[in-house]
Motif scaffolding. Structure first.
Motif, PDB file in Angstrom:
ATOM      1  N   SER A 269      -4.244 -26.507  14.750  1.00  0.00           N
ATOM      2  CA  SER A 269      -5.366 -26.411  15.490  1.00  0.00           C
ATOM      3  C   SER A 269      -6.634 -27.214  15.962  1.00  0.00           C
ATOM      4  CB  SER A 269      -5.989 -25.441  14.131  1.00  0.00           C
ATOM      5  OG  SER A 269      -7.363 -24.878  14.373  1.00  0.00           O
TER       6      SER A 269
ATOM      7  N   SER B 100       1.664 -22.120  14.593  1.00  0.00           N
ATOM      8  CA  SER B 100      -0.014 -22.129  15.211  1.00  0.00           C
ATOM      9  C   SER B 100      -1.460 -21.375  14.139  1.00  0.00           C
ATOM     10  CB  SER B 100       0.478 -21.764  16.379  1.00  0.00           C
ATOM     11  OG  SER B 100       0.364 -19.785  16.260  1.00  0.00           O
TER      12      SER B 100
ATOM     13  N   ALA C  78       1.813 -23.718  21.396  1.00  0.00           N
ATOM     14  CA  ALA C  78       1.276 -23.647  20.213  1.00  0.00           C
ATOM     15  C   ALA C  78      -0.243 -24.962  20.216  1.00  0.00           C
ATOM     16  CB  ALA C  78       1.340 -24.583  18.803  1.00  0.00           C
TER      17      ALA C  78
ATOM     18  N   ALA D  54      -4.187 -23.985  20.781  1.00  0.00           N
ATOM     19  CA  ALA D  54      -5.090 -24.624  20.030  1.00  0.00           C
ATOM     20  C   ALA D  54      -6.646 -24.881  21.044  1.00  0.00           C
ATOM     21  CB  ALA D  54      -4.759 -25.747  18.886  1.00  0.00           C
TER      22      ALA D  54
END
Length: 298
Positions: free
Chosen positions: A169, A201, A293, A297
């Protein structure tokens, strides 16, 4: 899932805030445990380090989710900060578990956060939930942290421990600090880059927690990591590809140890963790690969 009343401790954190958004968007009633005096009807007071919880505020909850705890990567691990990390998790979990057990009509499930730090250094050896705990501060913390939920388990409440990996993230956690470096072209591997990083993720982290809440019969530990962990070297290359930046820099292990102290062991250590029980329970990852992932983000 029918409309439920769900209490969340750690609702202001990276994972907690995303979970609250997801639940409320689907029409669920969320009760947030807060340390200050409640200022809204959806707030319940608690003081985790003093082991105090307004148990009456948990009445009528279908689930209690505990994601509270001082940030493991927030600062250098002095003895004082390590003690704070431990107190915030172990005492807070104990307080919630005892409050849950005291209710005449307890929630049907208690989801108590944990971490893949449970396994310690695994090297190239893949591990799943059947593996024993490792050695050192984080493994010992995780054992005590999960053990503190015993009162809820003994009261017959289905208790689940999502052992979370490194959450991808841009809004916080380890990746929240990596993104600015890589975007500036200053990213690179850490140490020799051969250590495994078990990532997940933020989207899949929240979805997994909701899956554990919703699915009757699931209890005990569940690794919440993408199906295939990658080495730091492989993740560094993926960051470069997705962000279109060079990844020429290397942070030598001695420098990391000087800057981070004992916490450097967590960065340089290898944790090759697989989510076998989560997959067996029917969970499907939206972003099983690292490039997906990372893009999710951004």
């Amino acid at each position: 899932m029918e409309r439920s009343r769900i209490a969340v401790a750690g609702a202001s954190g990276l994972i907690g805030s995303a979970l609250v958004r997801s639940l409320t968007a689907d029409g669920h009633e969320v009760v947030r445990l807060v340390r200050h005096e409640p200022r809204a009807k959806d707030e319940v007071h608690w003081d985790p380090e003093a082991r105090r919880v307004d148990a009456a505020g948990l009445a009528g909850c279908d689930a209690v989710v505990n994601l509270a705890g001082a940030g493991v990567g927030s600062r250098r691990w002095t003895d004082a900060y390590k003690a704070k990390i431990r107190r915030s998790r172990v005492l807070g979990t104990s307080a919630l578990a005892e409050a849950i057990a005291s209710l005449d009509d307890p929630p049907r499930v208690f989801v108590n956060g944990s971490a893949i730090g449970f396994y310690g250094e695994t090297g190239d050896r893949p591990v799943d939930e059947s593996a024993p705990h490792g050695e050192g501060f984080l493994p010992e913390l995780c054992v005590e942290w999960e053990g503190a939920a015993a009162p809820a388990q003994q009261a017959g409440v289905r208790t689940v421990f999502p052992r979370t990996g490194l959450v991808v993230s841009g809004k916080g956690g380890a990746w929240g600090r990596l993104f600015p470096l890589f975007k500036a072209g200053l990213g690179g591997r850490m140490g020799d880059g051969r250590q495994y990083w078990s990532f997940v993720s933020l989207h899949d982290e929240v979805a997994a927690i909701r899956h554990l809440i919703d699915t009757d019969g699931l209890s005990g530990p569940f690794n919440v990591t993408a199906p295939e962990p990658l080495t730091n070297r492989e993740i560094t290359a993926a960051m470069g590809r997705v962000l279109h930046r060079p990844t020429l820099f290397t942070v030598p292990a001695p420098v990391l140890r000087t800057v981070l102290g004992e916490m450097a062991g967590d960065v340089l250590g290898s944790a090759r963790v697989r989510p076998n029980r989560l997959l067996e329970s029917g969970f499907t990852f939206a972003f099983p690969d690292i490039e997906g992932a990372i893009r999710a983000a951004l």
